[in-house]
Motif scaffolding. Structure first.
Motif, short mmCIF file in Angstrom:
data_model
loop_
_atom_site.label_atom_id
_atom_site.label_comp_id
_atom_site.label_asym_id
_atom_site.label_seq_id
_atom_site.Cartn_x
_atom_site.Cartn_y
_atom_site.Cartn_z
N VAL A 29 0.86 -1.19 0.00
CA VAL A 29 0.00 0.00 0.00
C VAL A 29 0.89 1.23 0.00
O VAL A 29 2.07 1.16 0.35
N ALA A 30 0.33 2.36 -0.38
CA ALA A 30 1.11 3.60 -0.44
C ALA A 30 1.64 3.97 0.94
O ALA A 30 0.96 3.79 1.96
N LEU A 31 2.88 4.49 0.97
CA LEU A 31 3.49 4.92 2.22
C LEU A 31 3.08 6.34 2.56
O LEU A 31 2.98 7.19 1.66
N SER A 32 2.88 6.60 3.83
CA SER A 32 2.60 7.97 4.27
C SER A 32 3.91 8.76 4.25
O SER A 32 5.00 8.18 4.13
N ALA A 33 3.81 10.07 4.39
CA ALA A 33 5.01 10.91 4.40
C ALA A 33 5.91 10.55 5.57
O ALA A 33 7.14 10.51 5.44
N ALA A 34 5.32 10.25 6.72
CA ALA A 34 6.10 9.86 7.90
C ALA A 34 6.83 8.54 7.67
O ALA A 34 8.00 8.39 8.05
N LEU A 70 13.67 8.20 -2.72
CA LEU A 70 12.87 6.97 -2.77
C LEU A 70 12.12 6.90 -4.09
O LEU A 70 11.46 7.86 -4.49
N LYS A 71 12.24 5.76 -4.76
CA LYS A 71 11.43 5.46 -5.94
C LYS A 71 10.45 4.39 -5.49
O LYS A 71 10.85 3.25 -5.26
N THR A 72 9.20 4.76 -5.33
CA THR A 72 8.22 3.82 -4.80
C THR A 72 7.38 3.23 -5.92
O THR A 72 7.12 3.88 -6.94
N GLN A 73 6.99 1.99 -5.69
CA GLN A 73 6.15 1.27 -6.65
C GLN A 73 5.20 0.40 -5.84
O GLN A 73 5.63 -0.31 -4.92
N LEU A 74 3.93 0.45 -6.17
CA LEU A 74 2.95 -0.40 -5.50
C LEU A 74 3.00 -1.81 -6.08
O LEU A 74 3.07 -1.98 -7.29
N ASN A 75 2.99 -2.79 -5.18
CA ASN A 75 3.01 -4.20 -5.58
C ASN A 75 2.08 -4.96 -4.64
O ASN A 75 2.51 -5.42 -3.58
N PRO A 76 0.81 -5.09 -4.99
CA PRO A 76 -0.15 -5.77 -4.11
C PRO A 76 0.22 -7.22 -3.82
O PRO A 76 -0.25 -7.79 -2.83
N ALA A 77 1.08 -7.83 -4.64
CA ALA A 77 1.48 -9.22 -4.42
C ALA A 77 2.29 -9.37 -3.13
O ALA A 77 2.42 -10.48 -2.62
N LEU A 78 2.79 -8.29 -2.58
CA LEU A 78 3.55 -8.37 -1.32
C LEU A 78 2.63 -8.64 -0.13
O LEU A 78 3.12 -8.97 0.95
#
Length: 173
Positions: free
Chosen positions: A108-113, A133-141
């Motif tokens: 799920v998306a990370l909060s700013a904190a 940070l380069k974030t990517q959502l991966n629901p498989a996790l």
């Protein structure tokens, strides 16, 4: 994309020339724009001249150092290595600035904190002054996250925990 030794050498040479001329920051911006304008697979099929024409039309010109670098790459028939060279240049320029990029996969998306905590964690485990940070959502996790920086990886995902548990249970005692 993993840089080859040749791509690393070309990138080091370009960075040294840029540093000597005092144009590292503008050249970094130019290389980033060139990467955005030209997808990596374009370098495999199209002649470099066509790629440069497209980039020149979009950007209104290239810096002399980058233009000369691209000519050398074309003359030495290394255009297929160009995406790796450009990526290696950006990585080396970032390292010189004390910056590291951490790739983060999350369920799920990370909060700013949470992002700040993750940046602080990576800083504590590296010599970097800045962590991008380069974030990517991966629901498989399922839950949690995976973070990779340099050659290090931390897997704090539910999928990773289940895989480790499965490995422990399937290993004979």
């Amino acid at each position: 994309m993993t840089a080859t030794p040749a791509a690393d050498r070309y990138a080091r040479a370009l960075l040294a020339l840029a540093a000597a001329r005092g144009v590292v920051a503008p050249l970094t911006a130019e290389v980033t724009a060139l990467q955005a304008a030209c997808p990596a697979d374009a370098f495999k099929s199209a002649p470099l001249a066509k790629i440069l024409v497209n980039a020149l039309q979009q950007r209104g010109g290239l810096q002399p150092l980058l233009r000369d670098f691209l000519r050398v790459v074309a003359r030495r028939r290394q255009t297929q290595q160009l995406p790796a060279m450009l990526q290696a240049f950006l990585a080396q320029a970032a390292a010189q600035r004390g910056e590291i990029t951490a790739e983060v996969e999350t369920a799920v998306a990370l909060s700013a904190a949470q992002q700040t905590q993750l940046q602080d964690f990576v800083k504590a485990h590296t010599s970097a002054h800045t962590v991008v940070l380069k974030t990517q959502l991966n629901p498989a996790l399922l839950a949690g996250f995976k973070v990779t920086w340099g050659s290090q990886q931390l897997d704090a995902s539910a999928t990773g925990a289940l895989a480790r548990l499965h490995q422990q249970l399937s290993t004979p005692a």
